[in-house]
Design an enzyme around this catalytic site. Structure first.
Site, PDB file in Angstrom:
ATOM      1  N   MET A   8       0.848  -1.195   0.000  1.00  0.00           N
ATOM      2  CA  MET A   8       0.000   0.000   0.000  1.00  0.00           C
ATOM      3  C   MET A   8       0.889   1.253   0.000  1.00  0.00           C
ATOM      4  O   MET A   8       0.455   2.336   0.388  1.00  0.00           O
ATOM      5  CB  MET A   8      -0.937  -0.009   1.212  1.00  0.00           C
ATOM      6  CG  MET A   8      -1.909  -1.187   1.162  1.00  0.00           C
ATOM      7  SD  MET A   8      -3.400  -0.942   2.128  1.00  0.00           S
ATOM      8  CE  MET A   8      -2.726  -0.800   3.758  1.00  0.00           C
ATOM      9  N   LEU A  11       6.787   2.858   1.345  1.00  0.00           N
ATOM     10  CA  LEU A  11       7.727   1.737   1.403  1.00  0.00           C
ATOM     11  C   LEU A  11       8.890   2.023   2.355  1.00  0.00           C
ATOM     12  O   LEU A  11       9.367   3.147   2.451  1.00  0.00           O
ATOM     13  CB  LEU A  11       8.270   1.424   0.000  1.00  0.00           C
ATOM     14  CG  LEU A  11       7.223   1.061  -1.063  1.00  0.00           C
ATOM     15  CD1 LEU A  11       7.926   0.601  -2.344  1.00  0.00           C
ATOM     16  CD2 LEU A  11       6.239   0.003  -0.594  1.00  0.00           C
ATOM     17  N   HIS A  12       9.309   0.973   3.042  1.00  0.00           N
ATOM     18  CA  HIS A  12      10.441   1.075   3.968  1.00  0.00           C
ATOM     19  C   HIS A  12      11.303  -0.177   3.820  1.00  0.00           C
ATOM     20  O   HIS A  12      11.070  -0.990   2.908  1.00  0.00           O
ATOM     21  CB  HIS A  12       9.944   1.267   5.407  1.00  0.00           C
ATOM     22  CG  HIS A  12       8.905   0.273   5.815  1.00  0.00           C
ATOM     23  ND1 HIS A  12       9.150  -1.078   5.895  1.00  0.00           N
ATOM     24  CD2 HIS A  12       7.587   0.424   6.133  1.00  0.00           C
ATOM     25  CE1 HIS A  12       8.062  -1.710   6.268  1.00  0.00           C
ATOM     26  NE2 HIS A  12       7.078  -0.832   6.405  1.00  0.00           N
ATOM     27  N   GLY A  14      11.375  -2.879   5.332  1.00  0.00           N
ATOM     28  CA  GLY A  14      10.626  -4.127   5.381  1.00  0.00           C
ATOM     29  C   GLY A  14      10.153  -4.510   3.975  1.00  0.00           C
ATOM     30  O   GLY A  14      10.281  -5.661   3.549  1.00  0.00           O
ATOM     31  N   HIS A  15       9.630  -3.515   3.242  1.00  0.00           N
ATOM     32  CA  HIS A  15       9.193  -3.790   1.860  1.00  0.00           C
ATOM     33  C   HIS A  15      10.399  -4.131   0.982  1.00  0.00           C
ATOM     34  O   HIS A  15      10.315  -4.992   0.103  1.00  0.00           O
ATOM     35  CB  HIS A  15       8.485  -2.569   1.263  1.00  0.00           C
ATOM     36  CG  HIS A  15       7.210  -2.199   1.964  1.00  0.00           C
ATOM     37  ND1 HIS A  15       7.105  -1.107   2.798  1.00  0.00           N
ATOM     38  CD2 HIS A  15       5.988  -2.795   1.963  1.00  0.00           C
ATOM     39  CE1 HIS A  15       5.876  -1.038   3.265  1.00  0.00           C
ATOM     40  NE2 HIS A  15       5.176  -2.048   2.783  1.00  0.00           N
ATOM     41  N   LYS A 126       5.268  -9.949   9.426  1.00  0.00           N
ATOM     42  CA  LYS A 126       4.796  -9.004  10.444  1.00  0.00           C
ATOM     43  C   LYS A 126       3.269  -9.061  10.551  1.00  0.00           C
ATOM     44  O   LYS A 126       2.715  -9.023  11.646  1.00  0.00           O
ATOM     45  CB  LYS A 126       5.242  -7.589  10.113  1.00  0.00           C
ATOM     46  CG  LYS A 126       4.508  -6.616  10.961  1.00  0.00           C
ATOM     47  CD  LYS A 126       5.110  -5.268  11.006  1.00  0.00           C
ATOM     48  CE  LYS A 126       4.203  -4.385  11.805  1.00  0.00           C
ATOM     49  NZ  LYS A 126       2.937  -4.160  11.115  1.00  0.00           N
ATOM     50  N   ASP A 127       2.611  -9.138   9.404  1.00  0.00           N
ATOM     51  CA  ASP A 127       1.147  -9.281   9.409  1.00  0.00           C
ATOM     52  C   ASP A 127       0.832 -10.772   9.375  1.00  0.00           C
ATOM     53  O   ASP A 127       0.417 -11.319   8.353  1.00  0.00           O
ATOM     54  CB  ASP A 127       0.555  -8.548   8.210  1.00  0.00           C
ATOM     55  CG  ASP A 127       0.798  -7.059   8.311  1.00  0.00           C
ATOM     56  OD1 ASP A 127       0.320  -6.445   9.273  1.00  0.00           O
ATOM     57  OD2 ASP A 127       1.510  -6.504   7.452  1.00  0.00           O
ATOM     58  N   SER A 158       7.011  -0.530  10.203  1.00  0.00           N
ATOM     59  CA  SER A 158       5.636  -0.392   9.745  1.00  0.00           C
ATOM     60  C   SER A 158       5.466   1.007   9.173  1.00  0.00           C
ATOM     61  O   SER A 158       6.084   1.961   9.654  1.00  0.00           O
ATOM     62  CB  SER A 158       4.683  -0.574  10.929  1.00  0.00           C
ATOM     63  OG  SER A 158       3.418  -0.025  10.630  1.00  0.00           O
ATOM     64  N   SER A 159       4.611   1.114   8.159  1.00  0.00           N
ATOM     65  CA  SER A 159       4.357   2.433   7.572  1.00  0.00           C
ATOM     66  C   SER A 159       3.710   3.347   8.599  1.00  0.00           C
ATOM     67  O   SER A 159       3.733   4.572   8.462  1.00  0.00           O
ATOM     68  CB  SER A 159       3.438   2.287   6.369  1.00  0.00           C
ATOM     69  OG  SER A 159       3.950   1.322   5.498  1.00  0.00           O
TER      70      SER A 159
HETATM   71  O1  PAF Z   1      -0.040  -5.692   3.848  1.00  0.00           O
HETATM   72  C1  PAF Z   1      -0.460  -4.807   3.084  1.00  0.00           C
HETATM   73  O2  PAF Z   1       0.229  -3.827   2.775  1.00  0.00           O
HETATM   74  C2  PAF Z   1      -1.862  -4.934   2.516  1.00  0.00           C
HETATM   75  O3  PAF Z   1      -2.719  -5.527   3.420  1.00  0.00           O
HETATM   76  C3  PAF Z   1      -1.901  -5.653   1.157  1.00  0.00           C
HETATM   77  C4  PAF Z   1      -1.474  -7.107   1.291  1.00  0.00           C
HETATM   78  C5  PAF Z   1      -1.009  -4.949   0.153  1.00  0.00           C
HETATM   79  C6  PAF Z   1      -3.329  -5.654   0.605  1.00  0.00           C
HETATM   80  O4  PAF Z   1      -3.810  -4.359   0.452  1.00  0.00           O
END
Ligand code: PAF
Length: 249
Positions: A8, A11-12, A14-15, A126-127, A158-159
């Site tokens: 979403m 970005l940091h 983690g991404h 993390k999620d 986390s964002s």
């Molecule tokens: O983890 C996230 O950033 C969101 O839940 C995802 C998987 C991109 C879906 O919108």
């Protein structure tokens, strides 16, 4: 083969770890950036969600993305929305606190898969509940999990962290402290007690839940549970933070 990294934005590091992992698997890495309104139950949270598109493109490209895809709402949801249900797992813990969240999340992930048609997709641990729900979705996309990236003091990236005040940021590492302190406890009851006592040391942390669960079923763990995980969620400065850690040796 195309590997998708759904995000979403904001970005940091983690991404970056997700994108690097995707790139290690394939020369074709699509990073999607779409803030999915369906997974926000709170309009304020949606509006405050950080938006940093230029920086995101730079970070994604540097990490190895070959395409940064920023679809608009109509591209993802043309016409009537085919809503997916996350089932019972979508109703507990995060799902209890955030009704509709996991249904909305699953709906968009399914749409992203339909449009991009990746061979594999990469998500962060993390999620953890999100990951479990996506893994349970019937799809032929291989789901790759990447361990959580942490700040110097253990706070999970986390964002949402950028919305913490200076004091809140200091308070926030209590979540990691609690999980790390409980990790090697000899019994579930002792681990739970360590988590509870540690979290209670920070008045600024408003706990939502803190539990030790069976990683596969998400039921409360017993000493006999083979794969245990500590999961915590709560609020600091009005910002919701979550984290988890594998329990046991
Ligand atoms: O983890 C996230 O950033 C969101 O839940 C995802 C998987 C991109 C879906 O919108």
């Amino acid at each position: 083969m195309t590997v998708l990294v759904p995000t979403m934005g904001a970005l940091h590091k983690g991404h970056q770890a997700l994108i690097k992992r995707a790139r290690s698997m394939s020369k074709e890495v699509v990073v999607s950036i779409f803030i999915n309104p369906l997974q926000f139950e709170n309009i304020d949270d949606l509006e405050k969600y950080p938006r940093t598109p230029e920086k995101d493109i730079a970070i994604a490209t540097l990490a190895g993305a070959t395409e940064v895809w920023m679809p608009d709402y109509e591209e993802i949801y043309p016409g009537e929305i085919k809503k997916l249900s996350a089932g019972a797992l979508g109703q507990i813990f995060e799902g209890q606190a955030r009704p509709e969240h996991f249904d909305g999340m699953l709906t968009v992930v399914n749409r992203l898969f339909e449009i991009v048609k990746p061979t594999a997709a990469v998500f962060g641990e993390k999620d953890f509940q999100q990951l479990a729900i996506i893994k349970a979705m019937k799809s032929n996309v291989e789901i790759i999990a990447v361990p959580t990236v942490r700040e110097f003091d253990g706070l999970a990236l986390s964002s949402r962290n950028v919305r913490l005040t200076e004091q809140g940021r200091k308070t926030a590492n209590v979540i990691h402290r609690a999980l790390a302190a409980a990790r090697l406890a000899p019994t579930v009851a002792i681990a739970q007690e360590i988590i509870d006592t540690t979290l209670a040391t920070e008045a600024g942390f408003k706990r939502d839940y803190a539990a030790i669960i069976d990683e596969d079923s998400f039921e409360i763990a017993s000493n006999e549970t083979r794969h245990k995980r500590g999961i915590i969620a709560g609020w600091i400065d009005g910002v919701r933070l979550i984290d988890n850690m594998k329990m046991g040796g």
